[in-house]
Scaffold this motif. Structure first.
Motif, PDB file in Angstrom:
ATOM      1  N   ARG A  95      -2.214   4.872  11.623  1.00  0.00           N
ATOM      2  CA  ARG A  95      -3.264   5.385  10.751  1.00  0.00           C
ATOM      3  C   ARG A  95      -3.463   4.399   9.611  1.00  0.00           C
ATOM      4  N   ILE A  96      -4.744   4.220   9.265  1.00  0.00           N
ATOM      5  CA  ILE A  96      -5.106   3.217   8.257  1.00  0.00           C
ATOM      6  C   ILE A  96      -5.855   3.914   7.138  1.00  0.00           C
ATOM      7  N   LEU A  97      -5.315   3.869   5.933  1.00  0.00           N
ATOM      8  CA  LEU A  97      -5.930   4.490   4.757  1.00  0.00           C
ATOM      9  C   LEU A  97      -6.611   3.387   3.950  1.00  0.00           C
ATOM     10  N   VAL A  98      -7.936   3.476   3.814  1.00  0.00           N
ATOM     11  CA  VAL A  98      -8.684   2.415   3.143  1.00  0.00           C
ATOM     12  C   VAL A  98      -9.403   2.990   1.922  1.00  0.00           C
ATOM     13  N   GLY A  99      -9.741   2.104   0.999  1.00  0.00           N
ATOM     14  CA  GLY A  99     -10.482   2.516  -0.193  1.00  0.00           C
ATOM     15  C   GLY A  99     -10.442   1.435  -1.247  1.00  0.00           C
ATOM     16  N   LEU A 100     -11.197   1.657  -2.277  1.00  0.00           N
ATOM     17  CA  LEU A 100     -11.306   0.716  -3.379  1.00  0.00           C
ATOM     18  C   LEU A 100      -9.965   0.526  -4.077  1.00  0.00           C
ATOM     19  N   GLY A 101      -9.708  -0.676  -4.553  1.00  0.00           N
ATOM     20  CA  GLY A 101      -8.510  -0.916  -5.327  1.00  0.00           C
ATOM     21  C   GLY A 101      -8.459  -0.010  -6.542  1.00  0.00           C
ATOM     22  N   GLY A 102      -7.326   0.687  -6.727  1.00  0.00           N
ATOM     23  CA  GLY A 102      -7.188   1.611  -7.846  1.00  0.00           C
ATOM     24  C   GLY A 102      -7.554   3.037  -7.514  1.00  0.00           C
ATOM     25  N   SER A 107      -0.449   5.556  -4.076  1.00  0.00           N
ATOM     26  CA  SER A 107       0.118   6.780  -4.650  1.00  0.00           C
ATOM     27  C   SER A 107       0.081   7.926  -3.649  1.00  0.00           C
ATOM     28  N   LEU A 108      -1.023   8.052  -2.930  1.00  0.00           N
ATOM     29  CA  LEU A 108      -1.128   9.113  -1.931  1.00  0.00           C
ATOM     30  C   LEU A 108      -0.108   8.901  -0.813  1.00  0.00           C
ATOM     31  N   THR A 109      -0.004   7.665  -0.341  1.00  0.00           N
ATOM     32  CA  THR A 109       0.942   7.367   0.730  1.00  0.00           C
ATOM     33  C   THR A 109       2.375   7.621   0.279  1.00  0.00           C
ATOM     34  N   LEU A 110       2.700   7.232  -0.927  1.00  0.00           N
ATOM     35  CA  LEU A 110       4.034   7.459  -1.467  1.00  0.00           C
ATOM     36  C   LEU A 110       4.333   8.952  -1.573  1.00  0.00           C
ATOM     37  N   PRO A 170      13.563   5.654  18.067  1.00  0.00           N
ATOM     38  CA  PRO A 170      12.269   6.314  17.817  1.00  0.00           C
ATOM     39  C   PRO A 170      12.325   7.270  16.628  1.00  0.00           C
ATOM     40  N   GLY A 171      11.094   7.758  16.233  1.00  0.00           N
ATOM     41  CA  GLY A 171      10.993   8.804  15.212  1.00  0.00           C
ATOM     42  C   GLY A 171      10.867   8.292  13.795  1.00  0.00           C
ATOM     43  N   TRP A 172      10.534   7.035  13.606  1.00  0.00           N
ATOM     44  CA  TRP A 172      10.452   6.455  12.267  1.00  0.00           C
ATOM     45  C   TRP A 172       9.004   6.407  11.768  1.00  0.00           C
ATOM     46  N   LEU A 173       8.862   6.124  10.485  1.00  0.00           N
ATOM     47  CA  LEU A 173       7.561   5.857   9.867  1.00  0.00           C
ATOM     48  C   LEU A 173       7.675   4.533   9.105  1.00  0.00           C
ATOM     49  N   VAL A 174       6.782   3.601   9.422  1.00  0.00           N
ATOM     50  CA  VAL A 174       6.719   2.338   8.693  1.00  0.00           C
ATOM     51  C   VAL A 174       5.403   2.298   7.923  1.00  0.00           C
ATOM     52  N   VAL A 175       5.493   2.059   6.633  1.00  0.00           N
ATOM     53  CA  VAL A 175       4.311   1.933   5.783  1.00  0.00           C
ATOM     54  C   VAL A 175       4.057   0.449   5.522  1.00  0.00           C
ATOM     55  N   PHE A 176       2.883  -0.004   5.865  1.00  0.00           N
ATOM     56  CA  PHE A 176       2.446  -1.361   5.530  1.00  0.00           C
ATOM     57  C   PHE A 176       1.451  -1.239   4.380  1.00  0.00           C
ATOM     58  N   ASP A 177       1.937  -1.469   3.188  1.00  0.00           N
ATOM     59  CA  ASP A 177       1.125  -1.226   1.992  1.00  0.00           C
ATOM     60  C   ASP A 177       0.322  -2.459   1.602  1.00  0.00           C
ATOM     61  N   ASN A 178      -0.951  -2.186   1.232  1.00  0.00           N
ATOM     62  CA  ASN A 178      -1.832  -3.237   0.700  1.00  0.00           C
ATOM     63  C   ASN A 178      -2.033  -4.369   1.695  1.00  0.00           C
ATOM     64  N   HIS A 197       2.930   4.262  12.318  1.00  0.00           N
ATOM     65  CA  HIS A 197       2.577   3.213  11.368  1.00  0.00           C
ATOM     66  C   HIS A 197       1.509   3.755  10.426  1.00  0.00           C
ATOM     67  N   LEU A 198       1.717   3.561   9.150  1.00  0.00           N
ATOM     68  CA  LEU A 198       0.711   3.947   8.158  1.00  0.00           C
ATOM     69  C   LEU A 198       0.372   2.708   7.326  1.00  0.00           C
ATOM     70  N   ILE A 199      -0.906   2.327   7.370  1.00  0.00           N
ATOM     71  CA  ILE A 199      -1.364   1.111   6.713  1.00  0.00           C
ATOM     72  C   ILE A 199      -2.284   1.495   5.565  1.00  0.00           C
ATOM     73  N   THR A 200      -2.113   0.879   4.407  1.00  0.00           N
ATOM     74  CA  THR A 200      -3.091   1.020   3.324  1.00  0.00           C
ATOM     75  C   THR A 200      -3.753  -0.328   3.106  1.00  0.00           C
ATOM     76  N   SER A 201      -5.059  -0.281   2.824  1.00  0.00           N
ATOM     77  CA  SER A 201      -5.793  -1.545   2.667  1.00  0.00           C
ATOM     78  C   SER A 201      -7.077  -1.318   1.899  1.00  0.00           C
ATOM     79  N   ARG A 202      -7.489  -2.351   1.165  1.00  0.00           N
ATOM     80  CA  ARG A 202      -8.817  -2.328   0.541  1.00  0.00           C
ATOM     81  C   ARG A 202      -9.895  -2.679   1.545  1.00  0.00           C
ATOM     82  N   ARG A 203      -9.481  -3.301   2.618  1.00  0.00           N
ATOM     83  CA  ARG A 203     -10.447  -3.693   3.646  1.00  0.00           C
ATOM     84  C   ARG A 203     -10.774  -2.508   4.537  1.00  0.00           C
TER      85      ARG A 203
END
Length: 900
Positions: A95-102, A107-110, A170-178, A197-203
């Motif tokens: 899953r990829i969480l995107v949005g404007l910087g700031g 914070s939501l992912t954390l 198995p059974g883990w969560l990896v966050v790739f931040d920014n 996998h949980l990814i956060t990005s401005r893109r």
């Protein structure tokens, strides 16, 4: 030092050549060369098999960088949405969480990771803004799982071991931040197929081969205000309004809200003070991190990194963003931005790049920019090479040119003659463009207005005047005039055009005290600069005559109308559209002066000329036909007025449409004529339909909509619905005072009508107070001899049946309007009723008989005024004192005329 690789047939050994050289096939220690050097080597590190190493347990199953925030506000639904997205049964899940910087992606992912940490065997947080950081983040897991590793392996080796560990546990969560580049993550994610996998990005772009992004937006207004107050440590109810205003100014962006709240708290200032500072010193405030914070992120710093990345890829994208900063943040047509460069494909690519980094949102056919992105982009900062003052001013000038080129109908076409109305088909384009013009004008200091900006101001004032937004139209026109006088000079034709337009606006606002001197000065200047026969000179002279007519100065308006008509016939020809407009206006002048025979004659000849020169169905022909019908109605000739209204209404519906403003005008007038002729039921139906259409087409607050509401109230009163009429007039008066002002002629008219309704329902005290205010305001605003002032004094005299006041009102009517003017005839009747109330019935009957005979002679026996006077006379003859409503038909209802 040189080293030669082994040949293909060799066993793999390396050979060194040259002084102090070494050759090493594998190394786990330090190698140094030179005289006296000592060489230490060690065998390669052997890591244990990953599948045999158990993961962290309990409270230690994560490396989350911070505890959950105590200021987490308004994101519970987003946490739930994220959890649902990650809860799919199949693995792997990305899953990829995107949005404007700031905006709060991290914070939501954390918050999610802390809340649901127990649901995963391991939660591992990796900063993913570059490949090295990703490798380091994976290697850190190996270091955590193998803490007693005596000799460190290379980072790459540790990362490879971590990937193997994830594959076998198995059974883990990896966050790739920014994360910045999907290609940096793809090789890693492709090997991790036993967890989440949980990814956060401005893109927002480029992730489609991994998963569909989930967009995170700014906070709601209420949640934004709550976060601001929590961060500041204040919950004062009295500050709620300014907190909401500050939150809106910051675009409800969480990072900016926390930055602001911390500043307010640490500097012990008010929210209002911070708002003033951020508006006055935006560059410094956006770049200021609050004291004591371990997080040095600020709005300016977060976006500077993004802008630098964008600039490296496409400088045009940054130019576009600086230009977008001068428009409204929402619903900006993309086609406006295509004007920024001749290469449309390059613009498309630049917009896609900006959207890809969440700096804008594309929602075709519009785009959206966060208001704080705009604020930063248009704020000069010496420390930022992308925000130099010169670059920002260039962008501002470019935005002005885009607005100018986008004006409906073409920028700078400022024709004046025959009325300067904006064509109805262009209204929707104007309404789309208007918020962006307003945003631009709010941002540019008046003293820096350019010639291009002056054109935009001038043209926009015309549209605003058409829409009934008189106050804003005046503000824009005054600003355009100031700019043109400064840039072009006081005698430039364009400057004179704006001054003429400002006169039109003052006149529409009922401010004849400013309109007339402005017209007079413009006529004189145009005669000197352009010549007495120039069409624009004749146009201003026509407008000046209109203003004289509005002020009741018939002695000045009619001669000026006559002179302008003669000049237009000589210069333009007898059948030119502007000449016909002059004939129409002269006929209207005769009508208002009470010279109905001459008015009708001129209206008829104008209609005939228009039908011959322009055609039966030309809009101007229909205009003149509508106005001729108003003259027939004023003369009491309803047998000719009603069919002409009916025909004109049908033709306007066929030609212009059922809801065109001109069609609504004729329908309103037809309803009034039906009201006078006894067709009250149909009149009310037409008024109600016209009101509905006016509210939808013109708007609830347009002056013409208010007039139709007032006319409907008059018809309701006549139908016997006294309370309904009174209530409607109350609401119309409140809206007129709010929108037009207390002194506008239409406001005074409605106030007079309400006074009549109050009097008719028994509230004589309040009615008297209202009429006294109407008299005072009419005399102050319009002058003591204005027809509306005469009417107001007459109404006040009739309330108390005062002989003295009634005699004075009659004398004024005779002096100003003449002995046979319809209002003079009514004033004679009112004096008769005053004598009757004073106990002198014989005098009353004689005066009323004289008034009736004069009315029959001037208006005819079937005219509404003649019938009213006859009814009063009959009552006197029966020995009764007839108390007529103090606002007869014609005094309270307003007929709408077309024309310039």
């Amino acid at each position: 030092m040189n080293a030669t690789p082994p040949a293909a047939s060799d066993s793999g050994s390396w050979e060194a050549s040259g002084e102090s050289s070494v050759a090493v096939n594998a190394n786990a220690g330090i190698i140094s060369t030179g005289p006296g050097a000592t060489i230490y080597t060690a065998p390669a590190v052997q890591l244990p098999p990953a599948q045999g190493v158990t993961g962290p347990r309990g409270q230690s199953n994560h490396n989350l960088p911070r505890p959950p925030s105590a200021l987490f506000v308004g994101r519970d639904d987003d946490v739930t949405r994220l959890g649902t997205a990650l809860a799919a049964e199949s693995e792997p899940v990305t899953r990829i969480l995107v949005g404007l910087g700031g905006v709060g992606k991290t914070s939501l992912t954390l918050q999610y990771a802390h809340r649901y940490r127990a649901a995963y065997t391991t939660v591992w947080w990796i900063t993913a803004d570059n490949p090295d950081a990703i490798t380091a983040g994976l290697a850190a897991l190996t270091s955590r799982l193998l803490p007693h590793l005596a000799t460190p392996a290379t980072t790459n080796a540790l990362a490879e071991w971590a990937i193997t560990w994830f594959q076998t546990h198995p059974g883990w969560l990896v966050v790739f931040d920014n994360a910045d580049d999907p290609s940096h993550l793809a090789p890693v994610i492709s090997q991790l197929d036993t967890g989440r996998h949980l990814i956060t990005s401005r893109r927002t772009a480029g992730w489609h081969h991994l998963a569909a992004p989930l967009r995170l937006d700014v906070l709601s207004p209420n949640d934004a205000a709550e976060l601001l107050m929590r961060t500041a440590g204040r919950h004062n109810v009295s500050e709620r309004l300014v907190v909401a205003e500050l939150a809106a100014e910051l675009g409800h962006l969480p990072l900016a809200l926390e930055q602001a709240g911390a500043y307010v708290h640490n500097h012990a200032i008010s929210f209002a003070a911070y708002l003033e500072r951020v508006r006055r010193y935006p560059a410094r405030m956006f770049a200021t991190a609050y004291a004591g914070s371990t997080d040095r992120r600020t709005v300016a710093r977060v976006w500077r990194v993004t802008l630098s990345t964008i600039a490296d890829r496409d400088p045009l994208a940054v130019e576009i963003l600086r230009t977008l900063a001068w428009f409204a943040p929402d619903r900006l047509p993309q086609e406006l931005i295509t004007r920024i460069d001749d290469d449309i494909l390059a613009v498309d690519d630049a917009l896609a790049l900006l959207a890809g980094y969440s700096m804008i949102t594309l929602a075709r056919p519009n785009l959206r920019v966060h208001r704080l992105v705009q604020a930063v982009a248009r704020t000069a900062d010496p420390a930022d090479p992308l925000r130099t003052e010169e670059a920002i001013l260039v962008a501002r000038d470019r935005a002005a040119r885009i607005l100018l080129d986008s004006l409906p109908g073409g920028g700078g076409s400022e024709g004046e003659s025959g009325g300067a109305s904006i064509a109805v088909p262009q209204w929707e384009e104007w309404r789309t463009l208007r918020p962006h013009i307003e945003a631009f004008m709010d941002l540019v200091p008046r003293e820096e207005d350019s010639a291009d900006i002056a054109v935009v101001l001038h043209e926009t004032s015309r549209f605003l005047l058409d829409q009934g937004h008189v106050t804003q139209a005046a503000r824009y026109s005054e600003r355009a005039l100031s700019a043109r006088e400064r840039v072009l000079g006081s005698e430039s034709p364009d400057t004179l055009s704006t001054r003429n337009q400002l006169g039109n606006i003052y006149r529409a606002a009922g401010d004849l005290g400013r309109a007339i001197p402005l017209y007079e000065r413009t006529v004189a200047d145009r005669e000197r600069v352009l010549g007495a026969d120039h069409p624009d000179t004749l146009s201003t002279r026509n407008y000046l005559a209109n203003a004289y007519r509005d002020s009741g100065r018939v002695d000045r308006s009619i001669p000026l109308y006559e002179r302008t008509l003669a000049d237009r016939e000589r210069v333009l020809g007898p059948d030119h559209p502007e000449t016909l407009i002059s004939r129409n206006n002269l006929a209207s002048g005769y009508r208002d002066a009470g010279d109905l025979p001459r008015s009708i004659s001129f209206f008829e000849s104008t209609r005939d000329r228009a039908e011959q020169a322009l055609g039966q169905d030309h809009p101007r022909t229909l205009l003149f036909r509508n106005n001729l019908a108003t003259a027939y109605e004023a003369a009491g000739d309803l047998d000719r007025a009603l069919p002409l209204y009916e025909r004109t209404l049908g033709d306007r519906e066929n030609l212009l449409g059922a809801t065109h403003p001109d069609t609504l005008t004729t329908r309103n007038n037809l309803a009034g004529a039906l009201q006078d002729s006894g067709g009250l039921h149909r009149a009310i139906e037409l008024y109600e339909r016209t009101l509905t259409d006016s509210e939808r087409v013109l708007g609830l607050e347009h002056p013409r909509t208010l007039l139709v509401r007032s006319n409907l109230a008059d018809a309701l009163w006549q139908s016997g619905d006294r309370e309904g009429a009174r209530s409607l007039w109350e609401s119309v008066l409140a809206d007129s005072e709010r929108l037009l002002g207390d002194d506008h002629p239409d406001t005074l008219l409605v106030r007079s009508n309400l006074a009549g309704a109050l009097f008719g329902t028994g509230d004589a005290e309040r009615a008297t107070e209202l009429w006294q205010s109407v008299v005072a305001d009419s005399e102050r605003v319009l002058g003591t001899d204005h027809p509306d002032a005469l009417l107001a004094r007459g109404n006040l005299a009739r309330v108390g049946h005062s002989v003295e006041l009634s005699e004075r009102a009659l004398a004024d009517c005779v002096r100003v309007l003449g002995d046979s003017h319809p209002r003079t005839l009514t004033a004679r009747r009112d004096l008769a009723l005053a004598h009757a109330a004073a106990g002198d019935p014989m005098c009353a009957i004689a005066l009323c008989e004289a008034a009736y005979h004069a009315s029959v002679q001037v208006l005819g026996a079937d005219h509404v005024r003649s019938r009213a006077i006859r009814s009063s006379l009959a009552g006197l003859l029966r020995g009764l004192i007839v108390r007529v409503p103090p606002f007869d038909g014609g005094a309270s209802r307003k007929v709408l005329l077309n024309g310039g």
